[in-house]
Design an enzyme around this catalytic site. Sequence first.
Site, PDB file in Angstrom:
ATOM      1  N   ASP A   1      14.270  -3.460  -6.197  1.00 10.72           N
ATOM      2  CA  ASP A   1      12.839  -3.665  -6.440  1.00 10.72           C
ATOM      3  C   ASP A   1      12.478  -3.186  -7.844  1.00 10.72           C
ATOM      4  OD1 ASP A   1      10.296  -4.449  -5.795  1.00 10.72           O
ATOM      5  OD2 ASP A   1       9.820  -2.675  -4.604  1.00 10.72           O
ATOM      6  N   GLY A   2      11.395  -3.757  -8.369  1.00 10.11           N
ATOM      7  CA  GLY A   2      10.852  -3.264  -9.636  1.00 10.11           C
ATOM      8  C   GLY A   2      11.174  -4.110 -10.859  1.00 10.11           C
TER       9      GLY A   2
ATOM     10  N   ARG B   1       7.297 -11.195 -16.100  1.00 10.62           N
ATOM     11  CA  ARG B   1       8.023 -10.783 -14.885  1.00 10.62           C
ATOM     12  C   ARG B   1       9.386 -11.464 -14.769  1.00 10.62           C
ATOM     13  NH1 ARG B   1       5.615  -8.356 -10.738  1.00 10.62           N
ATOM     14  NH2 ARG B   1       6.960  -9.449  -9.271  1.00 10.62           N
TER      15      ARG B   1
ATOM     16  N   HIS C   1      13.406 -10.443 -13.768  1.00 10.06           N
ATOM     17  CA  HIS C   1      14.297 -11.017 -12.752  1.00 10.06           C
ATOM     18  C   HIS C   1      15.644 -11.397 -13.361  1.00 10.06           C
ATOM     19  CE1 HIS C   1      11.207 -10.792  -9.853  1.00 10.06           C
ATOM     20  NE2 HIS C   1      10.460 -11.776 -10.325  1.00 10.06           N
TER      21      HIS C   1
ATOM     22  N   ARG D   1       4.661 -15.597  -3.425  1.00  6.92           N
ATOM     23  CA  ARG D   1       4.442 -15.336  -4.857  1.00  6.92           C
ATOM     24  C   ARG D   1       3.990 -16.616  -5.563  1.00  6.92           C
ATOM     25  NH1 ARG D   1       8.574 -10.702  -6.882  1.00  6.92           N
ATOM     26  NH2 ARG D   1       8.264  -9.347  -5.077  1.00  6.92           N
TER      27      ARG D   1
ATOM     28  N   LEU E   1      35.621  -6.475  -2.334  1.00  4.92           N
ATOM     29  CA  LEU E   1      34.274  -6.132  -1.874  1.00  4.92           C
ATOM     30  C   LEU E   1      33.687  -7.228  -0.972  1.00  4.92           C
ATOM     31  CD1 LEU E   1      31.789  -4.148  -2.298  1.00  4.92           C
ATOM     32  CD2 LEU E   1      31.022  -5.791  -4.020  1.00  4.92           C
TER      33      LEU E   1
ATOM     34  N   ARG F   1       9.104   1.795   1.700  1.00 12.80           N
ATOM     35  CA  ARG F   1       9.008   0.959   2.899  1.00 12.80           C
ATOM     36  C   ARG F   1      10.232   0.046   2.973  1.00 12.80           C
ATOM     37  NH1 ARG F   1       4.573  -0.658  -0.319  1.00 12.80           N
ATOM     38  NH2 ARG F   1       5.157  -2.381  -1.678  1.00 12.80           N
TER      39      ARG F   1
ATOM     40  N   GLU G   1      21.156   6.436   6.390  1.00 10.24           N
ATOM     41  CA  GLU G   1      20.470   7.403   5.519  1.00 10.24           C
ATOM     42  C   GLU G   1      19.719   6.644   4.435  1.00 10.24           C
ATOM     43  OE1 GLU G   1      20.382  10.703   5.935  1.00 10.24           O
ATOM     44  OE2 GLU G   1      21.715  10.643   7.676  1.00 10.24           O
TER      45      GLU G   1
HETATM   46  C1  IPE Z   1      11.354  -6.666  -1.111  1.00  8.20           C
HETATM   47  O1  IPE Z   1      10.680  -6.437  -2.292  1.00  8.20           O
HETATM   48  C2  IPE Z   1      12.101  -7.963  -1.183  1.00  8.20           C
HETATM   49  C3  IPE Z   1      13.194  -7.997  -2.149  1.00  8.20           C
HETATM   50  C4  IPE Z   1      13.636  -6.980  -2.843  1.00  8.20           C
HETATM   51  C5  IPE Z   1      13.831  -9.267  -2.298  1.00  8.20           C
HETATM   52  P1  IPE Z   1       9.169  -6.863  -2.498  1.00  8.20           P
HETATM   53  O2  IPE Z   1       8.777  -6.375  -3.840  1.00  8.20           O
HETATM   54  O3  IPE Z   1       8.980  -8.302  -2.250  1.00  8.20           O
HETATM   55  O4  IPE Z   1       8.439  -6.051  -1.334  1.00  8.20           O
HETATM   56  P2  IPE Z   1       6.952  -5.584  -1.180  1.00  8.20           P
HETATM   57  O5  IPE Z   1       6.100  -6.795  -1.267  1.00  8.20           O
HETATM   58  O6  IPE Z   1       6.665  -4.643  -2.297  1.00  8.20           O
HETATM   59  O7  IPE Z   1       6.915  -4.904   0.142  1.00  8.20           O
HETATM   60  C1  IPE Z   2      12.351  -7.264  -7.003  1.00 11.35           C
HETATM   61  O1  IPE Z   2      11.448  -7.058  -8.037  1.00 11.35           O
HETATM   62  C2  IPE Z   2      12.924  -8.656  -7.001  1.00 11.35           C
HETATM   63  C3  IPE Z   2      12.386  -9.528  -5.944  1.00 11.35           C
HETATM   64  C4  IPE Z   2      11.608  -9.181  -4.987  1.00 11.35           C
HETATM   65  C5  IPE Z   2      12.827 -10.909  -5.988  1.00 11.35           C
HETATM   66  P1  IPE Z   2       9.908  -7.394  -7.877  1.00 11.35           P
HETATM   67  O2  IPE Z   2       9.679  -8.782  -8.330  1.00 11.35           O
HETATM   68  O3  IPE Z   2       9.450  -7.097  -6.507  1.00 11.35           O
HETATM   69  O4  IPE Z   2       9.261  -6.396  -8.922  1.00 11.35           O
HETATM   70  P2  IPE Z   2       7.941  -5.563  -8.730  1.00 11.35           P
HETATM   71  O5  IPE Z   2       8.054  -4.834  -7.430  1.00 11.35           O
HETATM   72  O6  IPE Z   2       6.801  -6.526  -8.722  1.00 11.35           O
HETATM   73  O7  IPE Z   2       7.910  -4.648  -9.900  1.00 11.35           O
HETATM   74 MG    MG Z   3       8.572  -5.544  -5.595  1.00  7.46          MG
END
Ligand code: IPE
Ligand code: IPE
Ligand code: MG
Length: 240
Positions: A14-15, A27, A31, A65, A125, A188, A201
């Site tokens: 995430d992030g 954004r 990715h 999205r 792997l 979460r 864990e």
């Molecule tokens: C969870 O991340 C899904 C993936 C990492 C692919 P999101 O960024 O979509 O989750 P929420 O919306 O913050 O819960």
């Molecule tokens: C995780 O990064 C990748 C996917 C969910 C596809 P995000 O796109 O959720 O990035 P943030 O959470 O908005 O920073």
């Molecule tokens: Mg996210």
Amino acid sequence: MDMVIPQHVAIILDGNGRWAKSKGMPRNYGHAQGSKNVEKICEDAYRMGIKYLTVYAFSTENWNRPQDEVDALMKLLRNYMKTCLKTAAKNDMKIRVIGDVTRLDEDIRGRIAELEESTKNNGGLNFQIAINYGSRDEILRAVRRLARDCKEQKLKPDQIDERIFEGYLDTHDIPDPDLLIRTSGELRLSNYLLWQLAYTEFYFTDVHWPDFTKEELMKAIEQYNARDRRYGGVKEAEDV
Ligand code: IPE
Ligand code: IPE
Ligand code: MG
């Protein structure tokens, strides 16, 4: 004491968006960097002795999205499948895609099938990629197939136990994760592996996914080693 390397690590990467934003970039740039980082972490994980790695690439909720972001993510997945075909051969990786692939474009499905087929005998792997994955959806798909099999008298409802049920999940034959990592600060599960994480864990870090390096992975494993893992019993019952 020797470090115990978890057999199976699951990651909610995430992030990407926040990482890009912090650099004043769109954004989708995040990715692209995030996708490159997946390849790096695969190699690092395997070198550390991790046998199974499961990453969350696209959730059943990510269709919500903006269309241009969904398109960019699908394009990245397409390209990723292609490079993965090469890196998997080089690194002896065995790939499985989990999630409902029926909603993906025909050409992506073709690439997934090719990737799974061509790597199925690899011994390195075990790499699972969750695409259009949602745990509730996975469980419902499993329940529908189970119900059908019961109706066709292939098994009786009373025979259904954990082992049989798991055989219907996308993760069948893969051991449950020992360690779950979520990057970028959210605490979460976002519909990830709800059944499989029953005794896993959890490790959360504020580091955004594109910045998550092998040093960060090592930190997670160190913390995992400091945990007192239990399965409902008491630790070292023989000492009591
Ligand atoms: C969870 O991340 C899904 C993936 C990492 C692919 P999101 O960024 O979509 O989750 P929420 O919306 O913050 O819960
Ligand atoms: C995780 O990064 C990748 C996917 C969910 C596809 P995000 O796109 O959720 O990035 P943030 O959470 O908005 O920073
Ligand atoms: Mg996210």
